[in-house]
Design an enzyme around this catalytic site. Structure first.
Site, PDB file in Angstrom:
ATOM      1  N   HIS A 211    -101.444  62.400  58.660  1.00 52.32           N
ATOM      2  CA  HIS A 211    -101.116  61.053  58.176  1.00 52.32           C
ATOM      3  C   HIS A 211    -100.087  60.334  59.044  1.00 52.32           C
ATOM      4  O   HIS A 211    -100.185  59.124  59.224  1.00 52.32           O
ATOM      5  CB  HIS A 211    -100.555  61.114  56.749  1.00 52.32           C
ATOM      6  CG  HIS A 211    -101.550  61.570  55.732  1.00 52.32           C
ATOM      7  ND1 HIS A 211    -101.410  61.321  54.386  1.00 52.32           N
ATOM      8  CD2 HIS A 211    -102.709  62.270  55.857  1.00 52.32           C
ATOM      9  CE1 HIS A 211    -102.429  61.841  53.724  1.00 52.32           C
ATOM     10  NE2 HIS A 211    -103.234  62.434  54.593  1.00 52.32           N
TER      11      HIS A 211
ATOM     12  N   CYS B 184     -82.122  73.492  62.604  1.00 51.97           N
ATOM     13  CA  CYS B 184     -80.694  73.720  62.337  1.00 51.97           C
ATOM     14  C   CYS B 184     -80.617  74.493  61.024  1.00 51.97           C
ATOM     15  O   CYS B 184     -81.610  75.083  60.599  1.00 51.97           O
ATOM     16  CB  CYS B 184     -79.897  72.409  62.347  1.00 51.97           C
ATOM     17  SG  CYS B 184     -80.270  71.236  61.037  1.00 51.97           S
TER      18      CYS B 184
HETATM   19  C1  RB5 Z   1     -74.173  73.850  60.729  1.00 50.71           C
HETATM   20  O1  RB5 Z   1     -73.254  74.572  59.982  1.00 50.71           O
HETATM   21  C2  RB5 Z   1     -75.046  73.002  59.826  1.00 50.71           C
HETATM   22  O2  RB5 Z   1     -74.320  71.928  59.327  1.00 50.71           O
HETATM   23  C3  RB5 Z   1     -76.261  72.505  60.575  1.00 50.71           C
HETATM   24  O3  RB5 Z   1     -76.974  73.600  61.073  1.00 50.71           O
HETATM   25  C4  RB5 Z   1     -77.255  71.699  59.777  1.00 50.71           C
HETATM   26  O4  RB5 Z   1     -77.613  72.325  58.593  1.00 50.71           O
HETATM   27  C5  RB5 Z   1     -76.940  70.289  59.584  1.00 50.71           C
HETATM   28  O5  RB5 Z   1     -77.716  69.496  59.036  1.00 50.71           O
END
Ligand code: RB5
Length: 144
Positions: free
Chosen positions: A97, A64
Site C-alpha cells: 500500500h 533502535c
Molecule cells: C536508546 O536507549 C533508545 O532511546 C533508542 O534505541 C530508541 O529506542 C529511541 O527511539
C-alpha cells in the site's frame, strides 16, 4: 542492494540480520553502529535514509531499541517512507500500500526470529502498483 543501520539498542539484532544476509548472499551495506557503545540513533536513521533516497540502495532497514526514534529520523529525509513494523501483516501491507522503502524495527520490542520473518516479508513483497495507492503516495510527496 540493501542498506542497514542501527544505534546501540539495535546493534545485536542488526548483526543477526547481517548474518542472514550473508547466508542468503544478499548484498548489503552496513552504515553502523559497530558496537554496543551508546550512540545517537538520528545519525544512522539519516544515513540509511539518504542512502535510499539517493537511489544507490533499493531499500533500507533501521533498528533502535523501540524502532521509533530511528524511523522518525529516517522519515525526515525527502523521499523516504519508513515503516515501523513489528508483525508480518504490517510489513506486507506497507509494501503493497505505501511502497515503504525503509523498514524500522525495535530490538527491545520483538525477538530476532520474528524480526527475520518481517525482513523476509518486507523484502519479498512488491508494491501493488494500484492507482489508489500511487495517488496517496503522491499526496504524501506533495506535502513535503
Ligand atoms: C536508546 O536507549 C533508545 O532511546 C533508542 O534505541 C530508541 O529506542 C529511541 O527511539
Amino acid at each position: 542492494m540493501i542498506v542497514i543501520g542501527s544505534d546501540h539498542g539495535g546493534f545485536a539484532l542488526k548483526q543477526e540480520i547481517i548474518t542472514y544476509f550473508e547466508e542468503q548472499n544478499i548484498v548489503y551495506k552496513d552504515v553502523g553502529c559497530y558496537s554496543e557503545e551508546a550512540c545517537d540513533y538520528p545519525t544512522f536513521g539519516k544515513q540509511v535514509g539518504e542512502a535510499v533516497a539517493s537511489g544507490e540502495y533499493e531499500k533500507g532497514i533501521v533498528i533502535c531499541g523501540t524502532g521509533i526514534g530511528i524511523s522518525i529520523a529516517a522519515n525526515k529525509v525527502k523521499g523516504i517512507r519508513a515503516a515501523l513494523c513489528h508483525d508480518c501483516f504490517s510489513a506486507e501491507a506497507t509494501r503493497l500500500h505505501n511502497n515503504a522503502n525503509v523498514l524500522a524495527m525495535g530490538a527491545r520490542v520483538i525477538g530476532s526470529g520474528l524480526a527475520l520473518k518481517i525482513v523476509q516479508t518486507f523484502l519479498g513483497t512488491r508494491f501493488s502498483d494500484d492507482e489508489r495507492h500511487i495517488r496517496r503516495i503522491t499526496q504524501i510527496e506533495e506535502q513535503s
